[in-house]
Design an enzyme around this catalytic site. Structure first.
Site, PDB file in Angstrom:
ATOM      1  N   CYS A   1       0.835  -1.205   0.000  1.00 16.84           N
ATOM      2  CA  CYS A   1       0.000   0.000   0.000  1.00 16.84           C
ATOM      3  C   CYS A   1       0.875   1.262   0.000  1.00 16.84           C
ATOM      4  O   CYS A   1       1.500   1.580  -0.991  1.00 16.84           O
ATOM      5  CB  CYS A   1      -0.999  -0.040   1.151  1.00 16.84           C
ATOM      6  SG  CYS A   1      -2.403   1.075   0.906  1.00 16.84           S
TER       7      CYS A   1
ATOM      8  N   HIS B   1      -3.709  -4.810   0.659  1.00 14.77           N
ATOM      9  CA  HIS B   1      -3.197  -5.305   1.934  1.00 14.77           C
ATOM     10  C   HIS B   1      -3.368  -6.820   2.013  1.00 14.77           C
ATOM     11  O   HIS B   1      -4.379  -7.314   2.512  1.00 14.77           O
ATOM     12  CB  HIS B   1      -3.940  -4.642   3.100  1.00 14.77           C
ATOM     13  CG  HIS B   1      -3.501  -3.246   3.387  1.00 14.77           C
ATOM     14  ND1 HIS B   1      -2.602  -2.941   4.389  1.00 14.77           N
ATOM     15  CD2 HIS B   1      -3.827  -2.078   2.801  1.00 14.77           C
ATOM     16  CE1 HIS B   1      -2.404  -1.623   4.411  1.00 14.77           C
ATOM     17  NE2 HIS B   1      -3.141  -1.085   3.447  1.00 14.77           N
TER      18      HIS B   1
ATOM     19  N   GLU C   1      -2.051  -8.948   3.962  1.00 13.90           N
ATOM     20  CA  GLU C   1      -2.051  -9.496   5.316  1.00 13.90           C
ATOM     21  C   GLU C   1      -3.463  -9.716   5.862  1.00 13.90           C
ATOM     22  O   GLU C   1      -3.660 -10.528   6.768  1.00 13.90           O
ATOM     23  CB  GLU C   1      -1.240  -8.591   6.267  1.00 13.90           C
ATOM     24  CG  GLU C   1      -1.855  -7.250   6.594  1.00 13.90           C
ATOM     25  CD  GLU C   1      -1.539  -6.138   5.601  1.00 13.90           C
ATOM     26  OE1 GLU C   1      -1.668  -4.967   5.992  1.00 13.90           O
ATOM     27  OE2 GLU C   1      -1.183  -6.443   4.445  1.00 13.90           O
TER      28      GLU C   1
END
Length: 229
Positions: free
Chosen positions: A112, A207, A209
């Site tokens: 990001c 993102h 994660e």
């Protein structure tokens, strides 16, 4: 057997209304996922750029995490939007981390804000404001991407995938020695880049994660970082 140490850059976040109590923080999703794929996570707090060399010598891999806008002074522009979402101290420190990672030939996964910082560090520019890319919280997906044939992103995510979207800026002019490896088919926003000059750098605008349990490719990305990048 020694575990692969993955350094994750932290943000500076106020945890009180007056902004006097500042924490170094980053999503625990990073630590959870790094441990899941066999690595040892290490959070790197924002600090003096002179510390960057020692931090990068300590870690095996570097993740540049999300957060504030990159200050436009780093790509030769003035602030052109109504926003105070900048942190020069973090910009300077993470630019130093990136410079050291390149010098020491340590792999970098930029996420990001991180991919925007990489693009700026290597001579690219940013759109200071983009529409239709802020879904709010990063849970769940917002839109699709199309990946480029022969890229690492295509290998991990296939020709198309679903991603989350929590950014208000994006890559404008791509830095030399990188190639675009994923786009948003709605508006051609650059969603992933990979170095083509021997540097071991991959950058994603989303993102991953937060999507390791939801969309194929995201967990595999962290495994690729540990085992192959």
């Amino acid at each position: 057997m020694c575990r692969t140490i993955v350094g994750v850059s932290a943000n500076l976040c106020a945890v009180d209304p007056d902004g006097k109590n500042i924490h170094s923080s980053v999503s625990c999703k990073f630590a959870e996922t790094i441990k899941q794929v066999g690595g040892l996570p290490m959070v790197i707090p924002v600090g003096d750029p002179s510390f960057a060399k020692d931090y990068i010598e300590t870690v095996d891999k570097l993740i540049l995490s999300g957060g504030q806008n990159v200050h436009p002074s780093f790509y030769g522009e003035k602030i052109a939007i109504e926003s105070d979402d900048y942190n020069l101290e973090r910009d300077q420190f993470e630019l130093a981390l990136l410079k050291e990672a390149v010098r020491q030939n340590k792999p970098v996964l930029a996420i990001c804000r991180g991919v925007q910082l990489v693009n700026v560090a290597f001579g690219g520019t940013l759109h200071q404001e983009v529409e239709g890319h802020w879904q709010g919280l990063p849970f769940g997906t917002s839109h699709s991407i199309e990946t480029k044939k022969g890229s690492v992103v295509e290998r991990l995510f296939g020709q198309a995938s679903q991603i989350n979207s929590v950014h208000r800026q994006s890559i404008k002019d791509l830095a030399p020695n990188f190639r675009v490896t994923a786009i948003d088919p709605r508006d051609q926003t650059i969603e992933a880049i990979e170095a083509v000059d021997g540097h071991r750098i991959i950058g994603l605008q989303w993102h991953p994660e937060f999507l390791v349990k939801e969309e194929k490719g995201n967990l595999e990305l962290f495994r690729y970082l540990l085992q192959e990048l």
